[in-house]
Structure formats: C-alpha cells, structure tokens
Design an enzyme around this catalytic site. Structure first.
Site, PDB file in Angstrom:
ATOM      1  N   HIS A 324       0.870  -1.169   0.000  1.00 16.19           N
ATOM      2  CA  HIS A 324       0.000   0.000   0.000  1.00 16.19           C
ATOM      3  C   HIS A 324       0.908   1.220   0.000  1.00 16.19           C
ATOM      4  O   HIS A 324       1.816   1.312   0.833  1.00 16.19           O
ATOM      5  CB  HIS A 324      -0.909   0.006   1.213  1.00 16.19           C
ATOM      6  N   ARG A 344      -6.398  10.116  -0.667  1.00 12.71           N
ATOM      7  CA  ARG A 344      -6.055  10.659  -1.980  1.00 12.71           C
ATOM      8  C   ARG A 344      -7.314  10.823  -2.822  1.00 12.71           C
ATOM      9  O   ARG A 344      -7.442  11.753  -3.605  1.00 12.71           O
ATOM     10  CB  ARG A 344      -5.028   9.773  -2.669  1.00 12.71           C
TER      11      ARG A 344
END
Lengths: 548, 234, 298
Positions: A324, A344
C-alpha cells in the site's frame, strides 16, 4: 499548539504549505502503460534481486514466490501424523470454515440462507471471531451502481489494474454481484455513508474510471464485519475461537475431509471432520516480505496457503506482492499502519520534502508505491528519527477542497490515530511510505470457489488468487470477500448435499515430509507459523518450555 | 537507514506489576513483546480497529485510572499497566426483520440502560473518545439515529462495560441502534436497487462475456478499450 | 421570553403529545421553550439516602448544562423530572461539601455554582398570571368539565411542592381560566401507583379504577394532569382496569398543555392527541371543541 513533529520535519512542512495553492491546480499526469511498466521494473520491491525464488517442492514447484512465502511452502508440518489419533473425531460437520473474517462470516451466513442447519457449520479461528484484515479495511467497497457507471466499466478497471493477468471469469462475477452485495448489506443494516436522498457517497480510487467506492467513513471494513459478527451471533453460528487449523485432513477417496485443530491456549489438538472445508484464512502481511512493515492483523501468516499446498492446491501470482503506497511512517509507534487510499480520493497529494508533487495521486497501487520508493531513493524523502523513510501526504488539502470538518467527519479513524500522537492532520501533512498490504495471488479457485483439482476444498477472500491478477485495486478486497465469501457459502452447501466423507488420513503430510527430506530442506523450517515472533532476541534464544 | 548517534531513550514500564525497561519509541504492545511476552489474548489487529488490546494503566503517585488501546499508545515512563484479555458481556439475540425501529425498542432489548445515572464513567473509559454517556442517554429516550451517529467509531473494546456502575454494556446498544438506523431509518439506496434489477435482467452480461472472450483471445484489443475508456472522477 | 426547558425521557416517547402541546401553547404566550442542550435523564427517582451522591449526578449535570448556556432557570413539564431536579438542586445548594465532592467527580464539566432555579411550567404560568392565559383563549372550553389530578410529585414533599399539599388549586385555576368547569375529586392527590405499573399492573388498575370512577361519577368529562407516568397509569392502563372491573367506563386523560393548546385555538396536530390511549376526539367533537374556528358561533 502541539504539532507532534521534530523541528526538521516542521521545517519541511513549511515548504509543503508554500506550494499548496499551486498544487491545487497543477496535478501530474497519469502514466502511460509503458511508463507504468518501467517504474515498476525499476523501483517496485517485487523486482528487487534476490527477494524471490522458485519453489522446489510439491504441486507448486516452479512457481516464483517471495522468499518468506517459499520458506513456508518448503517447510515441515508442525504435527507428526503418528501422534494424531484420527479415530477420535471431536467435531463432525458439513462445513468447516477456517477463518472468521469477512469471507468466513459471509460464507457462514449464506450457507445458512442456502438451507444448511446451523449445527452443521463450524467456524474455527486462531484468534477471535472477526479478527482479520477485513476489519481493518478503511476506504470502501467498489460497486458499479451509479447511473453513469456499469459493471462493464468496473470490469475494465479490475483487469487493467491487474495488468490483464486476472482470471477473466472470476472478474465477471466480482463486478456483476457487487451491487447486489451493497443491497444485501443495506438489508442487514450496514451503515454506509448516504445523503438525505439515500444516494451513497462514492469516491474514486486508484485506477478506477468512475467514483464507485462505497464507504462507512474510514471504518468501512469494521462496520461490515461488526454487522456480520452481530448477525452470526444472532443466528448462533458455532465459532471455535483460539484454535488454529494446522493441517487439512483427507479421506481415502482423495477428498479434503476437515482439519486438525490446535488450541492456542490449551495447547491440545482436536480432529474436525467435515464434508466440505472452506478456506478463508486471509493474507500474509505478518511474514514481513523484504522486511517491510505491514498493515495486516496479527494472524496474517498465510496458513491457508501452507495447508492447501500440502493437499495439492495450486497457488498463483505470489510473485506479485501488494504494497500500500501510504502506510504511516511516523511516529514509530504506528509505523506500517494503513492510511486509506481514500485520503487521496478526496484530494490529498503525495509531496516530497521540498513540497513538490511527483506522481499522479491515484495511480494503481503498485505504480504509486514504486513512485514513492523512487522519490525516497532519490533523496527527496525524509528520514524519521528511528530511520524510517517517508514522504508527505498533504492531507490539509482535503478540508480545503471539500470544506472544513471533512477530515474529522469522513476520516475520523485517521484523525484520531494521529491526534493520539499530537498530530492534527487537518493542519499538517502526515508522513507515509509503502507498507506490505495485500496478497494479490493465492489459491486457484473456479467461480464456484472450488479449489481447482482438490475436491472437498473451497476457498475465498485474500487467500485466493486470480481475482485481482497481479495487482488489486482499492475497494475490491472487501468486494472480493463479500462476493466470493457468499459464493463459497452457497456452493459449498450445494456440494455437501451429496457429499460423503471416507476414512480420514494424514498421508499427504507424510508424503510431503518425504518430498522435503529428498529436497534437502532444513528440519528447522516448520509451517504454518500461526503467529509472528516479535519477542526480544534474549527471550527467543533462551526459550525453554519446562512445564511438563 | 541512519545509525542512531545517541543512545536510544528508554523508559520504565510495569507490565502486570513487573518492571521492564523498554525503548520510548514503542507502543504498549511492542513493549510487552520487547520484554519477552508473546500474545495469544489481548492482541488483534495491532492497528486500532478491533478492540482486543484494551489497556488500563496508572502512573506512580497518581490515583487516576487511564485507558488506551495498547497498539495505539506510546509507552511512557512509570506506566503501571495491564491489557484486558477478555470482557464478559452477553448480547441480546434478535431477528432484524422482526424489530420495529420505534422509540422503546432499545429499552426492550436492553432494559438495564434505564439504570444509567449519567455519571460519565463510560465516556472517560473510551479509548475512541466517544461520548458514550450521551449515546446511552439517547438510547433511553429512543433516539436511534443519535445513538447510531454518536456510537459509530466504537470498536467494542469493552472498557465502558467494565467500568459502568449500572452494569450496562453500551457497545451492544450502539450495535443494534446502528443496524436499526441503517436498515429502517436511513433513506434507501434506490439507484443500487435499480442497478441490481438491471443486472438480474442480464443487461450487462453480453458486454461482460465479450470482455471475457477478448481477455482470453485478443488481449491487445481489450487493452486498447481499457486505455481509451473515459475517466470521470472529478 | 426564551427559557430553557427540560423535556425528560418520557416526553420524547410516551409523552410526545405533552411536549408538542406545551411548546405550541407556550409560544402563544410569547414563551419560547428552548430544549436544554445535551440534557440527560433526570434519574426519575430521587435518592433518599443522604450520602448517595451517585444518584444525584444526573440532575446536577443537567443544572450544569443550564449554567453552560449562561441561564439561571430551568422549566420542566414532567412532575417526576420536576421533583427530582428540584430536590437534587436543594441538596447541593444546602450542602457545599456534597456539591464540592460532586463537582470534583464530574471534573470534565464546569463546576455547578448553584445558581439555577428549577420551575414547573405551571409555576411559570402562575407567575405570569392565569388571566394572561384567559386573554389568549380563542375557543373557551365551555361545556367541558374536568377533574384535575395532581398525583404525588407536584405537591409532595411539602418543601418542594408547587402548591398546598392538602388543598392545591393551581390546576383548577388554570382550567377555569381556559373556560372549563372543574369538579372536586378527593382522589386528586392519591398516588396513581407509579412504578408498580412495571410488575404489578393489577395494583395500578385498582388505584386507577377508584380515581377515574369517582371523577366520572362526579360529572367529569376528562381528567387533566401533568405527569407522563400518571398519564400512562391512568390512560394506557384503562385496558387493565376494564379487564378487572367490567363495569368500568372509559374516560379520556389530557395533559394541561393539551387543554391550553385547544383553548388557544391551535391546530389539531399541535395537540398531540394521537398518542392518547383513550381517544379524546369523540368527547371534543361532542363538545364542539374541535370544529374549525370559522364555524364556532359565539
């Protein structure tokens, strides 16, 4: 105001603040497919020399796996078959479900809905019901239920994200049954984020062409698993906690017939015979591939791969490990823990120590991770006082773009995580670095979750391969365990209607031991490891079990 | 990685009464392990989501009781602590389809909530900083939505239940309130239902099956479709 | 005027009609009843043990909430809430040591300074003057005969009552100012059975039978009261009364604020009569009290 960062980091944060306004309008371009391939080859840990090897033994001989996984495949069983009395059956059931995370619980519920008697199911888990990676998922579950979206678009996203290596059939059912899972969750009472009209909040994830991430703040996995657990308790589904499956059983017809269980607390074994064995053991983060920190829970040690391999199950795509991109890098106490991609998705940007952007914020995970590693390797990242590298994730952008209070409301888990260490992520960015996250590959199954060529064995969830190919997109892991957990419950129930179990044996274990001996594998290596070892060196080197 | 120039800062912690010196950069979970303990109970996700590591601690010469999640709490000098291995608490069993989301349903399932004296001890014990008393109070007066919203971040660690003098188990109340809210009170997601109907009517099967064929026989064409697909995530 | 009010748990559930009609009728008198933010259940029973501070926490916390919003008065509607809050307030005002102990325990709140006065809505109305109510009456409750019912906690114990514990008249005065008639009911101060309703509904039915039959036989059309627990015992429990005493005739139970709202000419939906067990509508229609304004002849 306490700001939780050492001075040199605060200086860097000033640079980040200065470029914020510009970065709101200027975002780097998406990479082309060729550029993606190039950056992966250069910087993604998968491509690092000496970190993988070809497995030498068994049905998966020839497969390339990370050393840490190969060490488990090329390892001796924990038990000696001559010590196990198979004539005493402690548990006899139709379905033995190994693992009580999202896939195991969903399978159990759908097995019940499909007509199986609750007394003929048993879930076994080496920790507690619900202890799993499933509970830790934050950002969301993908489902193509918005008007300008479709399962076909979702299909393309999944395949593209997986570099076109996915099993095309498995992807079809994943995307086709997604909206139905959301609907089922609504009936169960899962609290997805919705507006006053009932429209679900949807966000974008890496590699998706539409916003289709349904969420329950940044507790999505926890909210779903809580409800599944509540319902499992309402229906009184038998769950045997603190018991590890350490070896699958077979019968004289070559079918998988249950498992040998080992009690983590009492340290005794029991024999569980089952017409169908359902593997839902999850991921492998606690193997710390290449020494990376991990987002995974304590029990993520790939036990399912080890056991399935010994009964002849094929395992694919283990050469591709998902990191990740944004695991916590500071402070040290929370290193490796997940910071959801949705950060994000809602507007934050990866930024180097000079305040400069260096990558499109929502590339697929492997590409994004490679970009962060590249940036740190170039010296544009920070090093924490304990030696962890990291770049900034400029989280204050989220409130700037979506309104004050967005982070506190939609990311209350992240907000609290940092607040505990005096960091206010609405005012200051957080430091992140790729962290070991998801097992892309795994046990080969068909769309009915049957483990290919291994009758009596089913599998679903993170322990399986093929659904995501060599790279999973955000929001598809929850979807995976929901869709395939459900299918596992349904199809295993169908299977047991006509299934029988013959005489039990552990011959496959004896055979495998021989293979290992012939290959010269060191006897010190044993698997499954069940739990990672984190004790201090002194304790380990002087460990002496004296209680008779 | 940089080498540490100075000696690593150490702190003294007392694990279940036993003194250990551990690095200050650890959280309580890692401190246990550094000291030589291996967890079976009292550990779960190690990430603050499962409630397995509910921790109770005091400091020397301070009567106050403090609460935390061991995996999310930095060690501090003088911590006198233990992790709870288990919290005994039964939950009511119910059929969601038979419950009605009216005001008194929470009192009917958990009548002991009427014993709440509003002492706020539960709130003080909560490692997720929830206003637990407030949501128990909302439950008493039947405000299901308020219970659902206030209790949302609950990880069911059990500290509130262990501390409540009225022997209430708040997190059980929160759980049923959230399910009731989501199932009955929140508006329904009609677009989702509409899409499910379409899928069941096989509207998308042709396209999906085509993609399967392309994936197996003409991958370059599929790649082209992928690259050219419109991205609408604004 | 704006004044903080304390709803209490029952007004949000079984006593919804009480709250609705109270807020609406108060507005007619230019009183804005503002719900106290983050209020907690009052605890409902006042602890009689002098050192049981635990059970005084909830009421005192509510008084802190009043000081939180810089107010000095708190109006209640439910008699039980009134009594509980008032008695705890008195306890801590008269015993600074106990107040200090409680403030220290509740260290997350600001200290209670002891500056709040707890009022029952009836007291507030009496202060304003029932003649003011009379001025606002658009639909005098002519022809309606009521039996005021006080129950226990409005007037007992003596130190905390809002009226004479032997011979109260406040409800009578209010009712008359609205244009209705009252009867004398010696059972007006008899306990309704209170919490015995939980496990001894027969006992409650017994008491209710006496209270209500006397009222009915003396010519009352309905009972008027101020407590959701009394209302539950005297209204909802009429089901049990009928079962035990087959000769029992139903009689509607009304909150005094519902009468006010009726007399002030407010819309039906502001009366909150849907929750009443014994439907008062037939009675109100019979007395022509529920016809639209334009059709009422003077």
């Amino acid at each position: 105001m306490e700001r939780g960062y050492p001075d040199y980091m605060l200086e860097s944060i000033e640079l980040v603040k200065n470029t914020r306004e510009r970065r709101l309008k200027e975002i780097p371009e998406l990479m082309s497919l060729e550029e993606r391939e190039a950056i992966l080859r250069q910087y993604h840990p998968d491509y690092k020399e000496g970190t993988k090897r070809t497995v030498k033994v068994g049905v998966n001989a020839g497969e390339v796996m990370p050393n840490e996984v190969a060490d488990l495949i090329e390892a001796y069983p924990l038990i000696d078959p001559t010590q196990i009395d198979l004539s005493m059956i402690d548990f006899d059931c139709d379905l033995l479900i190994i693992g009580a995370g999202g896939a195991g619980l969903t399978a159990a519920l759908w097995a019940l809905y499909s007509g199986i008697d609750v007394n003929n199911i048993m879930i076994v888990t080496k920790l507690r019901m619900g202890d799993s990676n499933s509970k830790m998922s934050q950002g969301g579950i993908q489902a193509a239920d918005c008007e300008d979206d479709s399962p076909s678009l979702h299909y393309l996203d999944v395949l593209g994200g997986g570099h076109f290596t996915n099993d095309p059939e498995l992807v079809k059912w994943l995307v086709r049954e997604a909206p139905m899972i959301i609907q089922w969750h609504e009936e169960l009472g899962v609290m997805y984020d919705k507006d006053e009209e009932g429209c679900m909040f949807v966000a974008a994830g890496g590699g998706t062409c539409r916003k289709r991430m349904h969420s329950a703040k940044d507790y999505t996995g926890m909210e779903i698993v809580r409800v599944l657990m509540d319902e499992a308790r309402n229906l009184e589904i038998p769950v045997l906690e603190f018991n590890s499956a350490v070896e699958l059983l077979m019968d004289d017809a070559g079918k998988v017939a249950g498992a040998v269980l080992w009690d983590m607390e009492k340290e005794d074994y029991t024999v569980a015979r089952a017409k169908a064995t359902l593997m839902a053991t999850g991921g492998f983060g606690r193997l710390h591939v290449q020494g990376f920190a991990t987002t995974n829970h304590y029990g993520a040690t790939a036990d399912g791969l080890v056991m399935a391999n010994r009964v002849g199950a094929r395992i694919i795509d283990m050469d591709s490990v998902q990191y990740h991109p944004t695991g916590s890098s500071y402070p040290e106490q929370i290193v490796g823990l997940l910071c959801t991609e949705k950060l994000r998705g809602r507007g934050s940007q990866p930024v180097n120590k000079y305040g400069e952007e260096f990558v499109y914020p929502l590339e697929p995970r492997d590409v994004e991770s490679a970009a962060l590693i590249r940036e740190c390797n170039k010296g544009n990242g920070l090093i924490t006082p304990t030696g962890m590298p990291g770049v900034w994730l400029d989280t204050p952008l989220i409130d700037i773009l979506n309104g004050e209070g967005t982070i506190e409301k939609e990311f209350s888990a992240m907000y609290l995580k940092y607040k505990r260490f005096d960091i206010d992520m609405t005012h200051d960015p957080i430091l992140v670095y790729p962290t070991l996250h998801f097992q892309n590959g795994g046990i080969v199954i068909n769309e009915r979750t049957s483990v290919v060529n291994v009758p009596g064995l089913f599998a679903s969830g993170e322990t399986t391969g093929g659904v995501h190919g060599k790279n999973r997109l955000m929001g598809n892991s929850i979807l995976d365990y929901c869709v395939y957990g459900r299918r596992m419950g349904i199809y295993a129930t169908e299977y047991v209607k006509n299934a029988t179990v013959g005489k039990l044996n552990l011959d496959h274990v004896t055979k495998y031991t021989k293979l290992l001996e012939n290959a010269g594998i060191s006897k010190e290596r044993r698997a499954p490891i069940l739990l990672p070892e984190y004790r201090g060196e002194r304790t380990i080197s002087h460990a002496l079990p004296l209680l008779g | 990685m940089q080498e540490e120039a100075e000696k690593e800062k150490m702190v003294k912690v007392y694990i279940m009464g036993r003194e250990f010196e551990v690095p200050a950069t650890l959280n309580i979970v890692k401190a246990f392990e550094y000291a030589g303990y291996r967890f079976i109970r009292g550990i779960g996700c190690r990430g603050g989501y499962c409630g397995a590591c509910a921790t109770v601690y005091r400091f020397k010469d301070d009567y106050r009781l403090n609460f935390a999640l061991a995996c999310q709490k930095a060690v501090e000098d003088g911590m006198y602590l233990t992790i709870l291995p288990f919290v005994p608490a039964e939950k009511a069993k119910y059929d969601m389809n038979k419950l009605k989301p009216r005001g008194t349903v929470l009192l009917e399932l958990y009548p002991e909530i009427a014993r709440c004296v509003a002492c706020n001890t539960c709130t003080k014990a909560c490692p997720q900083e929830l206003e637990v008393m407030d949501y128990v109070q909302a439950a008493i007066r039947g405000d299901i939505e308020e219970v659902a919203n206030l209790s949302f971040d609950c990880i069911q660690c059990g500290l509130c239940a262990m501390r409540c003098p009225a022997e209430i188990v708040p997190y059980n109340v929160g759980q049923i309130a959230r399910r009731l809210f989501a199932k009955y009170i929140a508006p329904k997601a009609h677009p989702t239902h509409a899409r499910v109907d379409e899928i069941n009517a096989c509207v998308f099967d042709e396209e999906l099956d085509n993609y399967i064929i392309l994936a197996k026989e003409d991958i370059e064409r599929l790649k082209k479709i992928y690259v050219e697909r419109e991205i609408k995530v604004g | 005027m704006k004044i903080p009010y304390f709803p209490g748990c029952s007004l949000k559930t079984i006593g919804e009609g009480f709250e609705k009609s109270a807020i609406a009728s108060a507005a007619v008198l230019d009183i804005e009843l503002e719900e106290l933010p983050r209020w907690v259940c009052c605890g409902t029973v006042s602890s009689l043990t002098t050192d049981d501070l635990m059970h005084h926490l909830a009421p005192v916390r509510n008084l802190i909430r009043v000081e939180d919003i810089n107010e000095t008065q708190l109006v209640t509607l439910c008699s039980v809430c009134y009594s509980t809050l008032k008695r705890s307030n008195a306890l801590v005002k008269n015993d600074p040591e106990k107040l200090k102990t409680m403030n220290q325990f509740m260290y997350r709140e600001r200290d209670y300074q002891g500056n709040v006065k707890v009022l029952h809505f009836l007291e507030l109305l009496r202060e304003i003057g029932f003649y003011k109510l009379k001025e606002k009456v658009k639909r005098p409750l002519k022809g309606l005969t009521l039996s005021p019912y006080y129950g226990c906690l409005l007037v007992r114990p003596k130190e905390f009552g809002i009226d004479d514990p032997e011979n109260p008249t406040i409800l009578q005065d209010l009712v008359k100012s609205l244009g209705a008639d009252v009867i004398d009911n010696p059972y007006q101060l008899k306990c309704c059975g209170s919490y015995h309703t939980v496990d001894k509904p027969n006992l409650v039915a017994d008491l209710g039978y006496k209270i209500l039959t006397y009222a009915r036989n003396s010519g009352a059309d309905a009972l008027v009261l101020s407590c959701p627990l009394c209302a539950f015992n005297l209204d909802n429990r009429q089901r049990e009364i009928k079962r035990q005493f087959p000769d029992f005739v139903e009689i509607p139970i009304l909150y005094f604020t519902q009468l006010m709202a009726l007399a002030f000419g407010l819309d039906e939906e502001k009366l909150g009569l849907e929750i009443n067990y014994v439907d008062p509508m037939p009675l109100l229609k019979e007395k022509s009290l529920i016809k639209p304004m334009s059709l009422i002849k003077e």
